[in-house]
Motif scaffolding. Structure first.
Motif, PDB file in Angstrom:
ATOM      1  N   LEU A   6      -2.800  -4.306   2.286  1.00 26.31           N
ATOM      2  CA  LEU A   6      -1.671  -3.436   2.937  1.00 26.31           C
ATOM      3  C   LEU A   6      -0.510  -3.283   2.123  1.00 26.31           C
ATOM      4  O   LEU A   6       0.554  -2.876   2.368  1.00 26.31           O
ATOM      5  CB  LEU A   6      -1.250  -3.863   4.264  1.00 26.31           C
ATOM      6  CG  LEU A   6      -2.241  -3.946   5.397  1.00 26.31           C
ATOM      7  CD1 LEU A   6      -1.343  -4.739   6.914  1.00 26.31           C
ATOM      8  CD2 LEU A   6      -2.788  -2.797   5.415  1.00 26.31           C
ATOM      9  N   SER A   7      -0.887  -3.314   0.732  1.00 25.73           N
ATOM     10  CA  SER A   7       0.165  -3.169  -0.504  1.00 25.73           C
ATOM     11  C   SER A   7       0.714  -1.868  -0.345  1.00 25.73           C
ATOM     12  O   SER A   7      -0.177  -0.771  -0.201  1.00 25.73           O
ATOM     13  CB  SER A   7      -0.600  -3.308  -1.810  1.00 25.73           C
ATOM     14  OG  SER A   7      -1.052  -4.562  -1.874  1.00 25.73           O
ATOM     15  N   GLY A   8       2.085  -1.779  -0.440  1.00 30.44           N
ATOM     16  CA  GLY A   8       3.004  -0.579  -0.243  1.00 30.44           C
ATOM     17  C   GLY A   8       2.918   0.070   1.116  1.00 30.44           C
ATOM     18  O   GLY A   8       3.564   0.973   1.306  1.00 30.44           O
ATOM     19  N   ARG A   9       2.508  -0.725   2.031  1.00 29.17           N
ATOM     20  CA  ARG A   9       2.763  -0.076   3.492  1.00 29.17           C
ATOM     21  C   ARG A   9       3.783  -0.620   3.945  1.00 29.17           C
ATOM     22  O   ARG A   9       4.040  -1.815   3.679  1.00 29.17           O
ATOM     23  CB  ARG A   9       1.482  -0.474   4.381  1.00 29.17           C
ATOM     24  CG  ARG A   9       0.070  -0.348   3.829  1.00 29.17           C
ATOM     25  CD  ARG A   9      -0.298   1.098   3.193  1.00 29.17           C
ATOM     26  NE  ARG A   9      -0.483   1.702   4.616  1.00 29.17           N
ATOM     27  CZ  ARG A   9      -0.994   3.249   4.467  1.00 29.17           C
ATOM     28  NH1 ARG A   9      -1.080   3.846   3.256  1.00 29.17           N
ATOM     29  NH2 ARG A   9      -1.216   3.795   5.499  1.00 29.17           N
ATOM     30  N   ILE A  10       4.524   0.278   4.898  1.00 29.50           N
ATOM     31  CA  ILE A  10       5.599  -0.276   5.650  1.00 29.50           C
ATOM     32  C   ILE A  10       5.303  -0.181   7.093  1.00 29.50           C
ATOM     33  O   ILE A  10       4.614   0.613   7.484  1.00 29.50           O
ATOM     34  CB  ILE A  10       6.813   0.806   5.495  1.00 29.50           C
ATOM     35  CG1 ILE A  10       7.114   1.292   4.223  1.00 29.50           C
ATOM     36  CG2 ILE A  10       8.086   0.322   5.951  1.00 29.50           C
ATOM     37  CD1 ILE A  10       7.288  -0.051   2.946  1.00 29.50           C
ATOM     38  N   VAL A  11       5.559  -1.590   7.564  1.00 29.58           N
ATOM     39  CA  VAL A  11       5.127  -1.879   9.016  1.00 29.58           C
ATOM     40  C   VAL A  11       6.335  -2.413   9.886  1.00 29.58           C
ATOM     41  O   VAL A  11       6.860  -3.257   9.456  1.00 29.58           O
ATOM     42  CB  VAL A  11       3.952  -2.761   9.016  1.00 29.58           C
ATOM     43  CG1 VAL A  11       3.514  -2.931  10.647  1.00 29.58           C
ATOM     44  CG2 VAL A  11       2.890  -2.297   8.324  1.00 29.58           C
ATOM     45  N   VAL A  12       6.744  -1.756  10.959  1.00 32.15           N
ATOM     46  CA  VAL A  12       7.710  -2.171  11.850  1.00 32.15           C
ATOM     47  C   VAL A  12       7.102  -3.145  12.805  1.00 32.15           C
ATOM     48  O   VAL A  12       6.105  -2.944  13.473  1.00 32.15           O
ATOM     49  CB  VAL A  12       8.361  -1.216  12.539  1.00 32.15           C
ATOM     50  CG1 VAL A  12       9.063  -1.680  13.915  1.00 32.15           C
ATOM     51  CG2 VAL A  12       9.223  -0.323  11.875  1.00 32.15           C
ATOM     52  N   VAL A  13       7.622  -4.359  13.078  1.00 33.57           N
ATOM     53  CA  VAL A  13       7.089  -5.478  14.125  1.00 33.57           C
ATOM     54  C   VAL A  13       8.362  -5.940  15.048  1.00 33.57           C
ATOM     55  O   VAL A  13       9.411  -6.140  14.634  1.00 33.57           O
ATOM     56  CB  VAL A  13       6.674  -6.640  13.396  1.00 33.57           C
ATOM     57  CG1 VAL A  13       6.294  -7.663  14.533  1.00 33.57           C
ATOM     58  CG2 VAL A  13       5.552  -6.278  12.712  1.00 33.57           C
TER      59      VAL A  13
END
Length: 245
Positions: A6-13
């Protein structure tokens, strides 16, 4: 299970300060995602940041009470201004509320459960959808529960909120079916969380799996190559229910 890159991915948790959210955030960071971790407790978020960094990941900490609905709108704007997109959203935060007969439910307890479990997710969808559309493969995953369909006495507020959440998510999934966004539900079953301990105080926690066991599947379902859409994944049986016609 091999973790996706998931390199470079932006994820909200959301609900990232403990339990499933905590373990999912660490696993997402370890897979290369930059995690936007949302929770009410600043100290717990700081501990999470240390844990993510220890695994080689990175995070942005957002202390936020999801009952502050206007702050959710500001969250979307802040993400856009800093990153210009969002690749993943894990809607995990929830309140159990009070286990009591429906006739004994206090209005404030009912309102709090509905606000956090349903209304906040509607506002998050509204705020984050434009950002997910700017990703090449936006992914949204929402935590549900078996009580949404397998009703039990005294769980009225929580069960109603999860049934409403499932209807909301199914509707959103249908609305974005022709886009690259993929939207799904995740039922973790019984896990060793604070919510479970509150719901079943007489249960021996040693007989229940640790919440870290679901983290690999959460990462998998938020990865850009995950193609399922409009499904409900049940972790205990590893069964998949198709929710869209």
């Amino acid at each position: 299970m091999t973790s996706p890159d998931l390199s470079g991915r932006i994820v909200v948790v959301t609900g990232a300060s403990r339990g499933i959210g905590w373990n999912a955030a660490i696993a997402l960071g370890a897979a290369g995602a930059h995690v936007i971790a949302i929770a009410k407790t600043v100290g717990a978020l700081e501990e999470l940041d240390d844990a993510i960094q220890a695994k080689g990941g990175s995070a942005t900490l957002v202390p936020l009470d999801l009952r502050d609905l206007d702050a959710i709108d500001r969250l979307g704007l802040s993400i856009y201004e800093r990153w210009g997109k969002l690749d993943g959203f894990f809607g995990n935060a929830a309140l159990l509320g009070v286990i009591t007969p429906v006739t004994h439910l206090d209005q404030k307890d009912w309102n709090d459960v509905m606000t956090v479990n349903v209304t906040a997710n509607y506002r998050l969808i509204r705020s984050l959808d434009p950002l997910l559309r700017l990703s090449d493969a936006g992914r949204a995953l929402f935590m549900t529960s078996s009580v949404a369909t397998n009703l039990r006495p005294f769980w009225g507020a929580y069960a109603t909120s999860k049934a409403a959440l499932e209807a909301l998510v199914r509707t959103y999934a249908a609305e974005v079916a022709t886009t690259p966004i993929r939207v799904n539900l995740f039922d973790p079953g019984r896990l060793r969380t604070q919510m479970r301990a509150k719901a079943a105080p007489g249960e021996d926690p040693a007989t229940i799996q640790h919440p870290s066991v679901v983290a690999p599947d959460i990462v998998r379902m938020l990865a850009p190559d995950f193609a399922d859409h409009g499904t409900r994944f049940e972790f205990p049986t590893r069964s998949i229910t198709r929710l869209l016609d």
